[in-house]
Design a protein around this motif. Structure first.
Motif, PDB file in Angstrom:
ATOM      1  N   ALA A 125      26.399  50.535  38.064  1.00 12.18           N
ATOM      2  CA  ALA A 125      27.204  50.202  39.231  1.00 12.18           C
ATOM      3  C   ALA A 125      26.393  50.169  40.519  1.00 12.18           C
ATOM      4  O   ALA A 125      26.568  49.273  41.349  1.00 12.18           O
ATOM      5  CB  ALA A 125      28.352  51.209  39.356  1.00 12.18           C
ATOM      6  N   GLU A 126      25.497  51.137  40.714  1.00  8.66           N
ATOM      7  CA  GLU A 126      24.720  51.170  41.961  1.00  8.66           C
ATOM      8  C   GLU A 126      23.800  49.959  42.073  1.00  8.66           C
ATOM      9  O   GLU A 126      23.609  49.418  43.160  1.00  8.66           O
ATOM     10  CB  GLU A 126      23.916  52.468  42.045  1.00  8.66           C
ATOM     11  N   ALA A 127      23.231  49.513  40.938  1.00  9.80           N
ATOM     12  CA  ALA A 127      22.403  48.307  40.950  1.00  9.80           C
ATOM     13  C   ALA A 127      23.254  47.080  41.263  1.00  9.80           C
ATOM     14  O   ALA A 127      22.830  46.180  41.997  1.00  9.80           O
ATOM     15  CB  ALA A 127      21.691  48.133  39.613  1.00  9.80           C
ATOM     16  N   ALA A 128      24.468  47.034  40.722  1.00  2.74           N
ATOM     17  CA  ALA A 128      25.380  45.925  41.003  1.00  2.74           C
ATOM     18  C   ALA A 128      25.771  45.902  42.481  1.00  2.74           C
ATOM     19  O   ALA A 128      25.910  44.834  43.086  1.00  2.74           O
ATOM     20  CB  ALA A 128      26.617  46.036  40.122  1.00  2.74           C
ATOM     21  N   LEU A 129      25.940  47.086  43.065  1.00  6.61           N
ATOM     22  CA  LEU A 129      26.251  47.186  44.492  1.00  6.61           C
ATOM     23  C   LEU A 129      25.084  46.688  45.328  1.00  6.61           C
ATOM     24  O   LEU A 129      25.258  45.945  46.305  1.00  6.61           O
ATOM     25  CB  LEU A 129      26.585  48.635  44.847  1.00  6.61           C
ATOM     26  N   GLU A 130      23.878  47.057  44.930  1.00  7.02           N
ATOM     27  CA  GLU A 130      22.676  46.676  45.677  1.00  7.02           C
ATOM     28  C   GLU A 130      22.505  45.160  45.747  1.00  7.02           C
ATOM     29  O   GLU A 130      22.110  44.616  46.782  1.00  7.02           O
ATOM     30  CB  GLU A 130      21.437  47.290  45.018  1.00  7.02           C
ATOM     31  N   VAL A 131      22.813  44.464  44.660  1.00 11.20           N
ATOM     32  CA  VAL A 131      22.604  43.007  44.643  1.00 11.20           C
ATOM     33  C   VAL A 131      23.839  42.229  45.073  1.00 11.20           C
ATOM     34  O   VAL A 131      23.807  40.999  45.130  1.00 11.20           O
ATOM     35  CB  VAL A 131      22.143  42.527  43.251  1.00 11.20           C
ATOM     36  N   GLY A 132      24.934  42.923  45.385  1.00 11.88           N
ATOM     37  CA  GLY A 132      26.110  42.251  45.909  1.00 11.88           C
ATOM     38  C   GLY A 132      27.111  41.785  44.874  1.00 11.88           C
ATOM     39  O   GLY A 132      28.042  41.038  45.209  1.00 11.88           O
ATOM     40  N   LEU A 133      26.972  42.210  43.621  1.00 15.53           N
ATOM     41  CA  LEU A 133      27.960  41.844  42.607  1.00 15.53           C
ATOM     42  C   LEU A 133      29.268  42.597  42.816  1.00 15.53           C
ATOM     43  O   LEU A 133      30.340  42.093  42.491  1.00 15.53           O
ATOM     44  CB  LEU A 133      27.411  42.125  41.205  1.00 15.53           C
ATOM     45  N   VAL A 134      29.182  43.817  43.367  1.00 15.31           N
ATOM     46  CA  VAL A 134      30.388  44.588  43.662  1.00 15.31           C
ATOM     47  C   VAL A 134      30.397  44.975  45.136  1.00 15.31           C
ATOM     48  O   VAL A 134      29.345  45.054  45.786  1.00 15.31           O
ATOM     49  CB  VAL A 134      30.507  45.842  42.766  1.00 15.31           C
ATOM     50  N   ASN A 135      31.598  45.216  45.659  1.00 23.86           N
ATOM     51  CA  ASN A 135      31.751  45.557  47.071  1.00 23.86           C
ATOM     52  C   ASN A 135      31.636  47.046  47.341  1.00 23.86           C
ATOM     53  O   ASN A 135      31.156  47.456  48.404  1.00 23.86           O
ATOM     54  CB  ASN A 135      33.124  45.096  47.578  1.00 23.86           C
ATOM     55  N   ARG A 136      32.097  47.854  46.371  1.00 21.36           N
ATOM     56  CA  ARG A 136      32.114  49.299  46.595  1.00 21.36           C
ATOM     57  C   ARG A 136      32.148  50.007  45.243  1.00 21.36           C
ATOM     58  O   ARG A 136      32.718  49.483  44.283  1.00 21.36           O
ATOM     59  CB  ARG A 136      33.341  49.703  47.423  1.00 21.36           C
ATOM     60  N   VAL A 137      31.545  51.182  45.187  1.00 16.03           N
ATOM     61  CA  VAL A 137      31.548  52.002  43.973  1.00 16.03           C
ATOM     62  C   VAL A 137      32.304  53.288  44.276  1.00 16.03           C
ATOM     63  O   VAL A 137      32.029  53.966  45.282  1.00 16.03           O
ATOM     64  CB  VAL A 137      30.113  52.318  43.504  1.00 16.03           C
ATOM     65  N   VAL A 138      33.249  53.621  43.412  1.00 19.70           N
ATOM     66  CA  VAL A 138      34.092  54.801  43.611  1.00 19.70           C
ATOM     67  C   VAL A 138      34.252  55.523  42.275  1.00 19.70           C
ATOM     68  O   VAL A 138      33.894  54.987  41.225  1.00 19.70           O
ATOM     69  CB  VAL A 138      35.487  54.402  44.158  1.00 19.70           C
ATOM     70  N   PRO A 139      34.792  56.736  42.269  1.00 21.17           N
ATOM     71  CA  PRO A 139      35.092  57.387  40.984  1.00 21.17           C
ATOM     72  C   PRO A 139      36.063  56.534  40.162  1.00 21.17           C
ATOM     73  O   PRO A 139      36.939  55.867  40.736  1.00 21.17           O
ATOM     74  CB  PRO A 139      35.733  58.713  41.405  1.00 21.17           C
ATOM     75  N   PRO A 140      35.926  56.523  38.839  1.00 21.62           N
ATOM     76  CA  PRO A 140      36.801  55.690  38.007  1.00 21.62           C
ATOM     77  C   PRO A 140      38.286  55.925  38.245  1.00 21.62           C
ATOM     78  O   PRO A 140      39.080  54.981  38.176  1.00 21.62           O
ATOM     79  CB  PRO A 140      36.395  56.080  36.583  1.00 21.62           C
ATOM     80  N   SER A 141      38.653  57.149  38.530  1.00 19.94           N
ATOM     81  CA  SER A 141      40.067  57.470  38.744  1.00 19.94           C
ATOM     82  C   SER A 141      40.636  56.802  39.996  1.00 19.94           C
ATOM     83  O   SER A 141      41.854  56.718  40.163  1.00 19.94           O
ATOM     84  CB  SER A 141      40.265  58.983  38.835  1.00 19.94           C
TER      85      SER A 141
END
Length: 263
Positions: free
Chosen positions: A173-189
């Motif tokens: 997830a953090e790598a996806a955030l770095e390259v712009g694939l995701v907007n934000r990373v949060v706990p799964p819940s």
């Protein structure tokens, strides 16, 4: 398809499409693709729907194509350009690529193959910190789909895209955030709830402005995406009948490592 494999629920201007086949890791059958394509078509035509959300389970987004179903359907269809256009998977891909309203995704756990490439057509993507994205097409003797061979190099840069598509190894997830694939990373819940909250913000805005803004942002690449998706589809269908794919799928079904030395 079980009537519960894909859940569609609409409330407060948001239509939510939920992968609900957790016992099979949310792997997607042809019937599920058809259901999602129908849901997108309906949402696109319904003036009361202003946004669509894709979501899975806290532990798994999607393992990609259901291999057994995929093999069965492929054996029934001719490897032709016509077959590419008619099968539900390609109809779903065209629907998600051309959908005029905002698309939001909540991704927790593994997102394999199309579980990742569909995100390239979403406008907002939120990930649980347990998300793992992978594009193992080459490892299955296949090529990318969903215009990912065009969109991933644009998003990640060529070398990162090559690493993702040629090696097919997961990135987190953090790598996806770095390259712009995701907007934000949060706990799964918190992931699905965040996606819903953002979708409701979108649903409260003027639909005409949302649609026009999205159209303008994508106008420069819409024709390219459609053309690349068609080209990938023809190549994908041809490779499905090739020796590498046959060896990969046979090995998968027999739970052994594939041997590509003759491929």
């Amino acid at each position: 398809m079980s009537m519960q494999d894909i859940l569609v629920h609409t409330e407060a201007g948001v239509s939510t499409i939920t992968f609900n086949r957790v016992d099979k890791k949310n792997s997607i059958t042809e019937a599920m693709y058809a259901a999602m394509a129908d849901a997108l078509d309906a949402a696109g035509q319904d003036a009361a729907v202003r946004c669509v959300v894709f979501q899975g389970d806290m532990a798994i987004f999607s393992a990609g194509n259901d291999i057994a179903d995929f093999l069965q359907q492929s054996a029934q269809g001719a490897a032709s350009a016509a077959a590419v256009g008619e099968r539900p998977v390609w109809r779903f891909l065209r629907a998600i690529a051309s959908f005029p309203k905002p698309l939001v995704a909540a991704v927790c756990g593994p997102a394999v193959g199309i579980g990742t490439t569909l995100l390239l057509h979403c406008d907002l993507v939120y990930a649980g910190d347990n998300a793992a994205f992978s594009l193992p097409f080459v490892n299955l003797g296949l090529c990318p789909e969903a215009a990912s061979s065009l969109l991933l190099p644009q998003m990640l840069g060529y070398h990162r895209a090559a690493e993702a598509l040629l090696l097919g190894e997961p990135f987190l997830a953090e790598a996806a955030l770095e390259v712009g694939l995701v907007n934000r990373v949060v706990p799964p819940s918190e992931c699905n709830a965040l996606a819903q909250a953002q979708a409701r913000k979108l649903a409260a805005k003027p639909l005409t402005a949302l649609i026009e803004t999205k159209r303008l942002m994508k106008a420069g690449q819409a024709a390219q995406v459609a053309a690349r998706m068609q080209e990938e589809g023809v190549s994908f269908t041809r490779l499905m009948a090739g020796p590498a794919a046959k060896e990969a799928f046979t090995a998968f079904m027999h739970k052994r490592h594939p041997d590509f030395s003759q491929c």
